[in-house]
Design a protein around this motif. Structure first.
Motif, PDB file in Angstrom:
ATOM      1  N   GLY A  63       0.927  -1.330  -0.038  1.00 28.16           N
ATOM      2  CA  GLY A  63      -0.017   0.144   0.067  1.00 28.16           C
ATOM      3  C   GLY A  63       0.693   1.214   0.250  1.00 28.16           C
ATOM      4  N   PHE A  64       2.147   1.105   0.486  1.00 22.83           N
ATOM      5  CA  PHE A  64       3.034   2.480   0.330  1.00 22.83           C
ATOM      6  C   PHE A  64       3.696   2.439  -1.143  1.00 22.83           C
ATOM      7  N   LYS A  65       3.532   3.635  -1.384  1.00 20.71           N
ATOM      8  CA  LYS A  65       4.034   3.973  -2.890  1.00 20.71           C
ATOM      9  C   LYS A  65       4.607   5.600  -2.674  1.00 20.71           C
ATOM     10  N   GLY A  66       5.901   5.447  -3.025  1.00 24.68           N
ATOM     11  CA  GLY A  66       6.620   6.747  -2.882  1.00 24.68           C
ATOM     12  C   GLY A  66       8.285   6.406  -2.733  1.00 24.68           C
ATOM     13  N   ASN A  67       8.780   7.653  -2.815  1.00 26.70           N
ATOM     14  CA  ASN A  67      10.313   7.639  -2.835  1.00 26.70           C
ATOM     15  C   ASN A  67      10.542   8.545  -1.436  1.00 26.70           C
ATOM     16  N   PRO A  68      10.856   8.172  -0.261  1.00 31.14           N
ATOM     17  CA  PRO A  68      10.841   9.186   0.713  1.00 31.14           C
ATOM     18  C   PRO A  68      12.017  10.072   0.443  1.00 31.14           C
ATOM     19  N   PHE A  69      13.193   9.521   0.048  1.00 32.44           N
ATOM     20  CA  PHE A  69      14.407  10.177  -0.014  1.00 32.44           C
ATOM     21  C   PHE A  69      14.368  11.540  -1.084  1.00 32.44           C
ATOM     22  N   ALA A  70      13.821  11.081  -2.162  1.00 31.12           N
ATOM     23  CA  ALA A  70      13.630  12.204  -3.113  1.00 31.12           C
ATOM     24  C   ALA A  70      12.648  13.271  -2.839  1.00 31.12           C
ATOM     25  N   ARG A  71      11.684  13.016  -1.849  1.00 33.40           N
ATOM     26  CA  ARG A  71      10.856  13.963  -1.244  1.00 33.40           C
ATOM     27  C   ARG A  71      11.611  14.995  -0.175  1.00 33.40           C
ATOM     28  N   HIS A  72      12.459  14.412   0.472  1.00 34.18           N
ATOM     29  CA  HIS A  72      13.368  15.037   1.651  1.00 34.18           C
ATOM     30  C   HIS A  72      14.558  15.743   0.914  1.00 34.18           C
ATOM     31  N   ALA A  73      15.181  15.169   0.002  1.00 33.80           N
ATOM     32  CA  ALA A  73      16.448  15.796  -0.710  1.00 33.80           C
ATOM     33  C   ALA A  73      16.550  17.302  -0.984  1.00 33.80           C
ATOM     34  N   PRO A  74      15.201  17.845  -1.428  1.00 33.74           N
ATOM     35  CA  PRO A  74      15.562  19.210  -1.681  1.00 33.74           C
ATOM     36  C   PRO A  74      15.130  20.242  -0.376  1.00 33.74           C
ATOM     37  N   LEU A  75      14.854  19.653   0.615  1.00 33.57           N
ATOM     38  CA  LEU A  75      14.401  20.439   1.976  1.00 33.57           C
ATOM     39  C   LEU A  75      15.694  21.025   2.406  1.00 33.57           C
ATOM     40  N   PRO A  76      15.597  22.052   3.195  1.00 36.72           N
ATOM     41  CA  PRO A  76      16.957  22.499   3.735  1.00 36.72           C
ATOM     42  C   PRO A  76      17.236  21.950   5.328  1.00 36.72           C
ATOM     43  N   ILE A  77      17.652  20.752   5.113  1.00 35.03           N
ATOM     44  CA  ILE A  77      17.819  19.759   6.247  1.00 35.03           C
ATOM     45  C   ILE A  77      19.321  19.281   6.505  1.00 35.03           C
ATOM     46  N   GLY A  78      19.589  19.007   7.467  1.00 29.87           N
ATOM     47  CA  GLY A  78      20.886  18.559   7.529  1.00 29.87           C
ATOM     48  C   GLY A  78      20.890  17.458   8.830  1.00 29.87           C
ATOM     49  N   ASN A  79      22.150  17.086   9.428  1.00 26.36           N
ATOM     50  CA  ASN A  79      22.180  16.051  10.426  1.00 26.36           C
ATOM     51  C   ASN A  79      21.572  16.462  11.720  1.00 26.36           C
ATOM     52  N   ASP A  80      21.306  17.719  11.928  1.00 25.38           N
ATOM     53  CA  ASP A  80      20.797  18.293  13.202  1.00 25.38           C
ATOM     54  C   ASP A  80      19.356  17.814  13.209  1.00 25.38           C
ATOM     55  N   HIS A  81      18.764  17.988  12.057  1.00 19.74           N
ATOM     56  CA  HIS A  81      17.205  17.864  11.708  1.00 19.74           C
ATOM     57  C   HIS A  81      17.165  16.167  11.984  1.00 19.74           C
ATOM     58  N   PHE A  82      17.915  15.353  11.238  1.00 14.29           N
ATOM     59  CA  PHE A  82      17.692  13.769  11.386  1.00 14.29           C
ATOM     60  C   PHE A  82      17.974  13.466  12.972  1.00 14.29           C
ATOM     61  N   ASP A  83      19.251  14.034  13.474  1.00 15.21           N
ATOM     62  CA  ASP A  83      19.106  13.739  14.978  1.00 15.21           C
ATOM     63  C   ASP A  83      17.802  13.967  15.706  1.00 15.21           C
ATOM     64  N   ARG A  84      17.152  15.230  15.428  1.00 13.94           N
ATOM     65  CA  ARG A  84      16.201  15.739  16.268  1.00 13.94           C
ATOM     66  C   ARG A  84      15.068  14.732  16.098  1.00 13.94           C
ATOM     67  N   TRP A  85      14.815  14.498  14.739  1.00  9.96           N
ATOM     68  CA  TRP A  85      13.705  13.514  14.179  1.00  9.96           C
ATOM     69  C   TRP A  85      13.813  12.333  14.747  1.00  9.96           C
ATOM     70  N   LEU A  86      14.871  11.617  14.743  1.00  9.09           N
ATOM     71  CA  LEU A  86      15.173  10.183  15.450  1.00  9.09           C
ATOM     72  C   LEU A  86      14.774  10.350  16.973  1.00  9.09           C
ATOM     73  N   LYS A  87      15.482  11.607  17.701  1.00  7.85           N
ATOM     74  CA  LYS A  87      15.085  11.681  19.069  1.00  7.85           C
ATOM     75  C   LYS A  87      13.690  11.502  19.375  1.00  7.85           C
ATOM     76  N   LEU A  88      12.844  12.546  18.675  1.00 10.92           N
ATOM     77  CA  LEU A  88      11.162  12.541  18.808  1.00 10.92           C
ATOM     78  C   LEU A  88      10.781  11.205  18.608  1.00 10.92           C
ATOM     79  N   PHE A  89      11.295  10.554  17.611  1.00 10.32           N
ATOM     80  CA  PHE A  89      10.598   9.297  16.857  1.00 10.32           C
ATOM     81  C   PHE A  89      10.720   8.265  18.298  1.00 10.32           C
ATOM     82  N   THR A  90      12.135   8.167  18.678  1.00  9.53           N
ATOM     83  CA  THR A  90      12.317   7.311  19.800  1.00  9.53           C
ATOM     84  C   THR A  90      11.717   7.546  21.021  1.00  9.53           C
ATOM     85  N   GLU A  91      11.445   8.707  21.375  1.00  7.49           N
ATOM     86  CA  GLU A  91      10.639   9.166  22.510  1.00  7.49           C
ATOM     87  C   GLU A  91       9.316   8.855  22.298  1.00  7.49           C
ATOM     88  N   THR A  92       8.687   8.946  21.294  1.00  6.17           N
ATOM     89  CA  THR A  92       7.283   8.593  20.837  1.00  6.17           C
ATOM     90  C   THR A  92       7.058   7.168  20.964  1.00  6.17           C
TER      91      THR A  92
END
Length: 128
Positions: free
Chosen positions: A59-88
Motif C-alpha cells: 500500500g505504500f508508494k513513494g520515494n521518501p528520499f526524493a521528497r526530502h532531498a530538496p529540503l533545507p535539512i541536515g544532520n541536526d534535523h535527522f538527529d532531532r527527528w530520530l530523538k522525537l521518534f524514539t521518545e514517541t
C-alpha cells in the motif's frame, strides 16, 4: 505497555510523533513550509509506510528520499527527528516491533544523512 500490534497502533505512533514534530522549534518550520495546514495526506502516507515497513502490508508508494532531498535539512534535523521518534515509541510501546520501528528509523536517518552528504559533495569532495 503493549507492542506495536496493528494499523491502530501505527496511527497512534504516527499521530503522536507528528504532533511532537509540529511543536518542535527545529523540525516544525521545515514541515510547515512544505505541508502548510494540510497534514492528513502526509499522515496517511506515513500510516501506509510504517504498515508496510513493520507488517509487510502493501500500500505504500513513494520515494521518501526524493521528497526530502530538496529540503533545507541536515544532520541536526535527522538527529532531532530520530530523538522525537524514539521518545514517541518509548512513550507508547514496548516489544519486538517497537524495537524494530526504532531500528528502522535509525537506519533511515543514517541513510538519508549519508545520501544528502554525498549529493552535496561530502567531505573532501567538490561537486560542480
Amino acid at each position: 505497555m503493549n507492542d506495536i500490534e496493528n494499523i491502530t497502533s501505527i496511527k497512534l505512533l504516527v499521530d503522536e510523533f507528528y504532533t511532537r514534530v509540529r511543536l518542535d522549534g527545529l523540525l516544525g518550520p521545515v514541515f510547515a513550509e512544505v505541508i502548510k495546514d494540510d497534514w492528513q495526506p502526509h499522515l496517511d502516507k506515513m500510516y501506509a509506510f510504517w504498515n508496510a515497513a513493520l507488517f509487510g502490508v502493501p500500500g505504500f508508494k513513494g520515494n521518501p528520499f526524493a521528497r526530502h532531498a530538496p529540503l533545507p535539512i541536515g544532520n541536526d534535523h535527522f538527529d532531532r527527528w530520530l530523538k522525537l521518534f524514539t521518545e514517541t515509541v518509548d512513550a507508547h510501546f514496548a516489544g519486538h516491533r517497537a524495537a524494530d520501528a526504532k531500528n528502522r528509523a535509525g537506519l533511515m536517518a543514517v541513510m538519508f544523512m549519508s545520501k544528502l552528504a554525498n549529493m552535496k559533495g561530502g567531505p573532501g569532495r567538490v561537486v560542480m
